[in-house]
Design a protein around this motif. Structure first.
Motif, PDB file in Angstrom:
ATOM      1  N   ASN A  29       0.841  -1.192   0.000  1.00 25.10           N
ATOM      2  CA  ASN A  29       0.000   0.000   0.000  1.00 25.10           C
ATOM      3  C   ASN A  29       0.877   1.244   0.000  1.00 25.10           C
ATOM      4  O   ASN A  29       1.453   1.618   1.026  1.00 25.10           O
ATOM      5  CB  ASN A  29      -0.904   0.010   1.232  1.00 25.10           C
ATOM      6  CG  ASN A  29      -1.829  -1.188   1.272  1.00 25.10           C
ATOM      7  OD1 ASN A  29      -2.834  -1.221   0.568  1.00 25.10           O
ATOM      8  ND2 ASN A  29      -1.492  -2.186   2.079  1.00 25.10           N
ATOM      9  N   ILE A  30       0.981   1.875  -1.155  1.00 23.17           N
ATOM     10  CA  ILE A  30       1.808   3.071  -1.251  1.00 23.17           C
ATOM     11  C   ILE A  30       1.047   4.179  -1.947  1.00 23.17           C
ATOM     12  O   ILE A  30       0.130   3.932  -2.743  1.00 23.17           O
ATOM     13  CB  ILE A  30       3.143   2.820  -1.982  1.00 23.17           C
ATOM     14  CG1 ILE A  30       2.923   2.622  -3.487  1.00 23.17           C
ATOM     15  CG2 ILE A  30       3.886   1.643  -1.393  1.00 23.17           C
ATOM     16  CD1 ILE A  30       4.214   2.612  -4.273  1.00 23.17           C
ATOM     17  N   LEU A  31       1.406   5.402  -1.623  1.00 19.28           N
ATOM     18  CA  LEU A  31       0.869   6.582  -2.290  1.00 19.28           C
ATOM     19  C   LEU A  31       2.021   7.289  -2.989  1.00 19.28           C
ATOM     20  O   LEU A  31       3.126   7.365  -2.453  1.00 19.28           O
ATOM     21  CB  LEU A  31       0.217   7.543  -1.289  1.00 19.28           C
ATOM     22  CG  LEU A  31      -0.851   6.982  -0.349  1.00 19.28           C
ATOM     23  CD1 LEU A  31      -1.388   8.088   0.551  1.00 19.28           C
ATOM     24  CD2 LEU A  31      -1.986   6.339  -1.130  1.00 19.28           C
ATOM     25  N   VAL A  91      -2.477   5.899  -6.217  1.00 21.84           N
ATOM     26  CA  VAL A  91      -2.701   5.025  -5.060  1.00 21.84           C
ATOM     27  C   VAL A  91      -2.524   3.571  -5.481  1.00 21.84           C
ATOM     28  O   VAL A  91      -3.143   3.113  -6.448  1.00 21.84           O
ATOM     29  CB  VAL A  91      -4.125   5.218  -4.488  1.00 21.84           C
ATOM     30  CG1 VAL A  91      -4.336   4.295  -3.290  1.00 21.84           C
ATOM     31  CG2 VAL A  91      -4.353   6.672  -4.099  1.00 21.84           C
ATOM     32  N   LEU A  92      -1.681   2.860  -4.755  1.00 24.69           N
ATOM     33  CA  LEU A  92      -1.526   1.421  -4.952  1.00 24.69           C
ATOM     34  C   LEU A  92      -2.027   0.724  -3.695  1.00 24.69           C
ATOM     35  O   LEU A  92      -1.449   0.870  -2.617  1.00 24.69           O
ATOM     36  CB  LEU A  92      -0.062   1.063  -5.217  1.00 24.69           C
ATOM     37  CG  LEU A  92       0.368   1.307  -6.657  1.00 24.69           C
ATOM     38  CD1 LEU A  92       1.772   1.851  -6.713  1.00 24.69           C
ATOM     39  CD2 LEU A  92       0.283   0.005  -7.444  1.00 24.69           C
ATOM     40  N   ALA A  93      -3.131   0.003  -3.819  1.00 24.70           N
ATOM     41  CA  ALA A  93      -3.717  -0.714  -2.695  1.00 24.70           C
ATOM     42  C   ALA A  93      -3.521  -2.202  -2.913  1.00 24.70           C
ATOM     43  O   ALA A  93      -3.958  -2.746  -3.931  1.00 24.70           O
ATOM     44  CB  ALA A  93      -5.205  -0.382  -2.580  1.00 24.70           C
ATOM     45  N   GLN A  94      -2.834  -2.849  -1.977  1.00 21.85           N
ATOM     46  CA  GLN A  94      -2.499  -4.269  -2.109  1.00 21.85           C
ATOM     47  C   GLN A  94      -1.778  -4.533  -3.429  1.00 21.85           C
ATOM     48  O   GLN A  94      -1.988  -5.557  -4.081  1.00 21.85           O
ATOM     49  CB  GLN A  94      -3.767  -5.121  -2.011  1.00 21.85           C
ATOM     50  CG  GLN A  94      -4.539  -4.947  -0.706  1.00 21.85           C
ATOM     51  CD  GLN A  94      -3.696  -5.276   0.527  1.00 21.85           C
ATOM     52  OE1 GLN A  94      -2.969  -6.252   0.551  1.00 21.85           O
ATOM     53  NE2 GLN A  94      -3.797  -4.443   1.557  1.00 21.85           N
ATOM     54  N   GLU A 132       1.808   2.237   3.880  1.00 21.63           N
ATOM     55  CA  GLU A 132       3.149   1.880   4.337  1.00 21.63           C
ATOM     56  C   GLU A 132       4.174   2.933   3.921  1.00 21.63           C
ATOM     57  O   GLU A 132       5.158   3.170   4.616  1.00 21.63           O
ATOM     58  CB  GLU A 132       3.572   0.536   3.732  1.00 21.63           C
ATOM     59  CG  GLU A 132       2.679  -0.630   4.094  1.00 21.63           C
ATOM     60  CD  GLU A 132       2.928  -1.814   3.181  1.00 21.63           C
ATOM     61  OE1 GLU A 132       4.102  -2.136   2.946  1.00 21.63           O
ATOM     62  OE2 GLU A 132       1.953  -2.417   2.707  1.00 21.63           O
ATOM     63  N   LEU A 133       3.926   3.529   2.765  1.00 22.55           N
ATOM     64  CA  LEU A 133       4.929   4.392   2.155  1.00 22.55           C
ATOM     65  C   LEU A 133       4.249   5.488   1.341  1.00 22.55           C
ATOM     66  O   LEU A 133       3.282   5.229   0.633  1.00 22.55           O
ATOM     67  CB  LEU A 133       5.830   3.547   1.235  1.00 22.55           C
ATOM     68  CG  LEU A 133       6.917   4.230   0.412  1.00 22.55           C
ATOM     69  CD1 LEU A 133       7.985   4.826   1.317  1.00 22.55           C
ATOM     70  CD2 LEU A 133       7.548   3.236  -0.559  1.00 22.55           C
TER      71      LEU A 133
END
Length: 413
Positions: A221-223, A235-238, A348-349
């Motif tokens: 999970n990163i933005l 946005v990256l979710a999972q 997370e990041l």
């Protein structure tokens, strides 16, 4: 969508989606994806992975060899029994082309199946406008890039084009540029180049690159915040890009954040982007000069209206007081917005890229301090903040990686 030059990546008609032929087609795709992820592999390992017989896998491997997609890499090293053959992808079997559109220039890059860069062209002069002339110029630039080498065109299986603003990657429409016709932009590009094309929001493409590269690839999970002339969010979710219902997720810059009368490029007032963006920085800087404040840039420009965001950032990195002050204030405002994202997404990041991030600590330190001040510590403790490594051509590489991803994973996600 035109057919791929490799039949394995062509869609099977609905009436044929059953029986042995279809199952073999799907299994060959799985084999390609496994080799892409794992590298050189034996027939026995592939059989175990997909619970399929060795003779069947061997037959499909031979078909893939005949298609020019994989090759026999020789026998594996082993201390026991017969040494099995290893099979791997042929990197040169297909290429992916990435195109990244800026306001005044284009970057284009070519990547092979094994993600090796083939050729890049940067700072190609281009005037991005919502006009047929600009669109035809874009198509001409892409075709001239491809035609540099006679062997490229027959190997390029997908082209990805990045644009700023609202982009629907499924329908192929851009709602900010080249939207003067009912025909999807992706279809026009495909017709003009002869290669299947897709379009993507530039921030999401960069987010995908960051996810794909170095240690952020291990984060689920990163933005990615693209602080440039505008303010975008990927946005990256999972580990999957978040698009939303219509593909417009991530309009971070257009949150009504301020009680001001500044009209945003979207037509609304008070958007975060009206005070936190390259456009805002240019206006604020020139307003301060008109008020009588001084800057080292005054000695470099006869016409102060010609000062651009990049000039201000360079000045800040050369210790220009006014530039540093304005970037710092802007970073504090962004920090409050980032705090909201941390509370919403618990990522997370968070990676910060774009031109404003190139001012480094002048931007990053006040941003960090503001986030620490306003965020809930129990939530903030889970989130790491990082500046992008600033890899040259990140947008192009993101488009290439997405092109490959769409070939290997054709179902929308």
């Amino acid at each position: 969508m035109k057919q791929s030059k490799h039949s394995i990546f062509n869609d099977i008609p609905d009436e044929q989606k059953s029986g042995v032929v279809f199952k073999n087609h799907q299994l060959k795709k799985k084999i390609i994806k496994l080799l892409d992820k794992k590298g050189a592999t034996t027939i026995n390992d592939i059989s175990k992975k997909f619970n399929s017989s060795s003779p069947k896998v061997n037959k499909l491997i031979q078909e893939l060899i005949d298609e020019g997609l994989i090759e026999d890499l020789g026998k594996a090293e082993t201390d026991v029994g017969r040494r099995p053959h290893l099979y791997g992808l042929i990197g040169d079997s297909m290429y992916f082309l990435g195109v990244d559109l800026g306001r005044n220039s284009i970057e284009i890059g070519l990547m092979d199946f094994n993600e090796n860069p083939i050729h890049f062209s940067r700072d190609i002069e281009f005037n991005l406008e919502n006009s047929e002339k600009s669109l035809l110029q874009l198509c001409d630039i892409i075709n001239r890039f491809i035609d540099q080498n006679p062997g490229w065109r027959n190997k390029i299986v997908r082209i990805g084009v990045n644009l700023s603003g609202r982009v629907n990657h499924l329908s192929g429409y851009s709602h900010n540029f080249f939207n003067f016709t009912k025909t999807p932009l992706s279809s026009i590009l495909e017709e003009k180049t002869g290669v299947p094309c897709f379009i993507e929001n530039d921030t999401r493409a960069r987010a995908f690159y960051e996810f794909y590269s170095h240690k952020s690839k291990d984060s689920g999970n990163i933005l990615y915040i693209n602080a440039d002339y505008g303010l975008g969010l990927g946005v990256l979710a999972q580990g999957r890009l978040l698009y939303g219902k219509s593909g417009y997720a991530g309009e971070f810059g257009h949150i009504p954040f301020f009680d001001n009368e500044i009209i945003c490029i979207c037509g609304k007032k008070g958007c975060l982007e009206t005070e936190v963006s390259g456009r805002a920085l240019e206006k604020q800087f020139k307003d301060k000069l008109k008020e009588g404040q001084s800057s080292s840039l005054q000695h470099s420009f006869v016409n102060l209206e010609n000062i651009r965001m990049d000039d201000i950032i360079k000045a800040a990195n050369n210790d220009d007081t006014l530039s540093i002050e304005l970037i710092g204030v802007m970073a504090e405002k962004l920090g409050k917005g980032v705090t909201t994202l941390i509370h919403l997404y618990n990522p997370e990041l968070i990676i910060f890229g774009g031109a404003l991030a190139k001012s480094k600590d002048h931007f990053f330190l006040p941003l960090q301090m503001t986030v620490n001040k306003y965020s809930l510590s129990i939530v903030r403790a889970d989130t790491q903040l990082e500046l992008s490594k600033g890899t040259e051509g990140a947008g192009v590489l993101g488009a290439c990686y997405l092109a490959k991803h769409k070939v290997l994973n054709p179902n929308p996600s």
